[in-house]
Design an enzyme around this catalytic site. Structure first.
Site, PDB file in Angstrom:
ATOM      1  N   ASP A  65     114.683 -13.275  -1.430  1.00 50.23           N
ATOM      2  CA  ASP A  65     114.863 -11.861  -0.880  1.00 50.23           C
ATOM      3  C   ASP A  65     116.613 -11.987  -0.634  1.00 50.23           C
ATOM      4  O   ASP A  65     116.980 -13.012  -0.593  1.00 50.23           O
ATOM      5  CB  ASP A  65     113.985 -11.909   0.388  1.00 50.23           C
ATOM      6  CG  ASP A  65     113.995 -10.478   1.065  1.00 50.23           C
ATOM      7  OD1 ASP A  65     114.463  -9.623   0.320  1.00 50.23           O
ATOM      8  OD2 ASP A  65     114.014 -10.647   2.119  1.00 50.23           O
ATOM      9  N   ASP A  67     118.193  -9.599   2.235  1.00 49.67           N
ATOM     10  CA  ASP A  67     118.329  -9.644   3.654  1.00 49.67           C
ATOM     11  C   ASP A  67     117.790 -10.758   4.336  1.00 49.67           C
ATOM     12  O   ASP A  67     116.626 -10.840   4.532  1.00 49.67           O
ATOM     13  CB  ASP A  67     117.994  -8.206   4.156  1.00 49.67           C
ATOM     14  CG  ASP A  67     118.894  -7.324   3.498  1.00 49.67           C
ATOM     15  OD1 ASP A  67     120.082  -7.100   3.610  1.00 49.67           O
ATOM     16  OD2 ASP A  67     118.140  -6.266   3.106  1.00 49.67           O
TER      17      ASP A  67
END
Length: 511
Positions: A65, A67
């Site tokens: 991922d 963030d």
């Protein structure tokens, strides 16, 4: 020394009192002798912890991922989100301008809390769906235990009121669980506005408030307020860039394939990754997917991928292959698996959101999963302090003493036990406040794991404070979880000799 067998306990009352306090002092002494040996076996805050045995030598493909996984943000970001959402409430949703006086307090909330939308209270719930009394907040003030018990007819929350699998509240579920790191400003803003209305005796509908705050927080992302602010001042907001760069370089050097799936938009990811890795960051990744709309990305089979050109324009071609160096938008996991053939336990995917990043991958697709939990580092540092270890060790011993000595039912003994219970309660309050004055630790209520931890153990094979923890391990390292004793097992079985196994501090220092 060893406790005397219970049958020799004296029978008369004044004797009983003296006998119990002697036991107490003995226990206290033996606890104090234990502390130094515990202090010499501290856990390393940069270790990786495993729920499930897993060897990195089996992993060929690493997914990330963006963030809070590849990129880590400074505390300024939460202040920015809080302020921007608060101003949207005032300007767009016509909330009273006085709420502008509330500032973001980074020490108010913790992740994994539940919010009762109808009753407007925020609380911490354990793995068995019990509310931890003393952690229920309406606005910025704690709700007294009696009131909580009256409200919920006890302290248990029935399953159907709890949020669903993804932490959302669906069909009349009144509880919403806040799982990702971005939700800290949201919980704090909710609490501040609730506080304002309550303090000023303003009649309001909590459901509308919840929705308005949720929409404002969402708009901070959707309207690009957050993205623009970060892009404009990247050094202020992005931390630990060199560690991320080192992790990606290490994996690339060992011939691992890598991919990125994020909900963030393309230009934002490009600026961030260029800052962290350099302009040629895309060469590291075999596949890059932006605006993926997780968790829908993992479940909705209908959304095809779209290719974006250099200028960020969406192209209409049908995608037959996911090419290296290209950026794709949306899509879905089924299409992703079909186009890449990356199935099963060769893939290790890292994310910070236990539900929307990890749940389906583990349960439906057999990918291995790694959870990134930044709070872990600070909690371990607290757990490694002498004060914490002393308190915790004595708390355990005192609990054992209470369990053993409860057989003495005479009035005199029961008075002594009452005093012990009072001390135990006070110590629990103290251990809670070591971590967070309002809600305590992310991982534990007084005696049980939290709801958050239960999900974590279910959906993550390994967990760690940040991606940089990978730098402490060889790419063919095997993670062996410690065998935690079941209630009907002797604790000694779980204790492997401390020379290996546990990621201990002094070993890491010896490296």
């Amino acid at each position: 020394g060893p406790a005397r067998p219970l049958c020799t306990a004296p029978g008369t009352a004044p004797d009983m009192k003296r006998y119990l306090w002697e036991r107490y002092r003995e226990a206290k002494r033996s606890t104090e002798e234990l502390v130094p040996s515990i202090m010499s076996n501290l856990l390393n805050p940069d270790a990786i912890f495993s729920n499930n045995e897993m060897s990195l030598s089996d992993i060929e493909i690493y997914g990330f991922d963006y963030d809070y996984t590849l990129v880590f943000y400074s505390k300024h970001l939460h202040t920015l989100i809080f302020n921007a959402a608060r101003d949207l409430l005032i300007n767009e949703h016509r909330y009273p301008a006085e709420i502008r006086k509330y500032e973001y307090d980074p020490n108010f909330a913790i992740r994994g809390l539940h919010y009762d939308v109808q009753r407007a209270v925020l609380m911490k719930i354990d793995a068995f769906h019990y509310i931890q009394l003393g952690t229920v907040y309406r606005g910025l003030s704690v709700v007294p235990d009696e009131e909580v018990i009256e409200m919920y007819e006890g302290s248990h929350v029935p399953l159907e009121q709890m949020s669903d699998f993804y932490g959302k509240s669906s069909h009349g579920n009144t509880m919403k669980q806040f799982m990702d790191i971005f939700s800290l400003p949201e919980m704090t803003l909710l609490s501040c506005v609730n506080e304002y209305f309550l303090k000023n005796n303003i009649d309001y509908e909590p459901v509308h408030l919840y929705k308005d705050v949720k929409d404002s927080i969402r708009d901070v992302h959707i309207k690009g307020i957050m993205y623009r602010a970060i892009e404009a001042d990247i050094e202020k907001y992005i931390c630990y860039a060199e560690q991320t760069r080192a992790v990606l370089a290490k994996l690339a050097d060992h011939g691992k394939k890598m991919f990125l799936i994020t909900n963030s938009p393309s230009s934002f990811v490009d600026k961030g990754m260029s800052y962290i890795v350099g302009k040629d960051w895309r060469d590291l990744f075999d596949v890059v997917i932006v605006q993926a709309e997780k968790p829908n990305f993992f479940n909705d089979k209908r959304r095809p991928f779209r290719k974006m050109n250099e200028k960020g324009v969406l192209l209409w071609d049908k995608i037959h292959k996911l090419q290296k160096g290209q950026i794709y938008k949306q899509g879905n996991l089924y299409e992703f698996l079909k186009l890449t053939g990356w199935r099963g336990s060769r893939v290790l995917y890292f994310g910070d959101h236990i539900y929307s990043d990890l749940a389906d991958l583990t349960l439906k697709h057999g990918w291995r999963t790694g959870a990134i939990i930044p709070e872990l580092r600070s909690e371990l540092k607290i757990m490694n302090t002498e004060q914490y270890i002393q308190t915790m060790t004595w708390l355990q011993t005192l609990t054992g003493l209470l369990e053993q000595m409860q057989v003495h039912r005479d009035a005199e003994s029961q008075l002594v036990l009452q005093e012990w219970k009072k001390e135990r309660k006070e110590m629990r309050e103290m251990t809670k406040s070591f971590f967070n004055a309002q809600f305590g630790s992310l991982f534990r209520t007084d005696q049980n794991p939290t709801y958050f931890l239960r999900r974590l153990s279910r959906f993550a094979d390994i967990y760690m404070a940040s991606l940089s923890c990978l730098l402490n391990y060889d790419v063919s390292h095997t993670f062996y979880p410690r065998r935690t004793p079941l209630q009907h097992e002797l604790p000694a079985w779980s204790e492997r000799p401390p020379t290996f196994g546990t990621p201990l501090l002094q070993e890491a220092q010896a490296k």
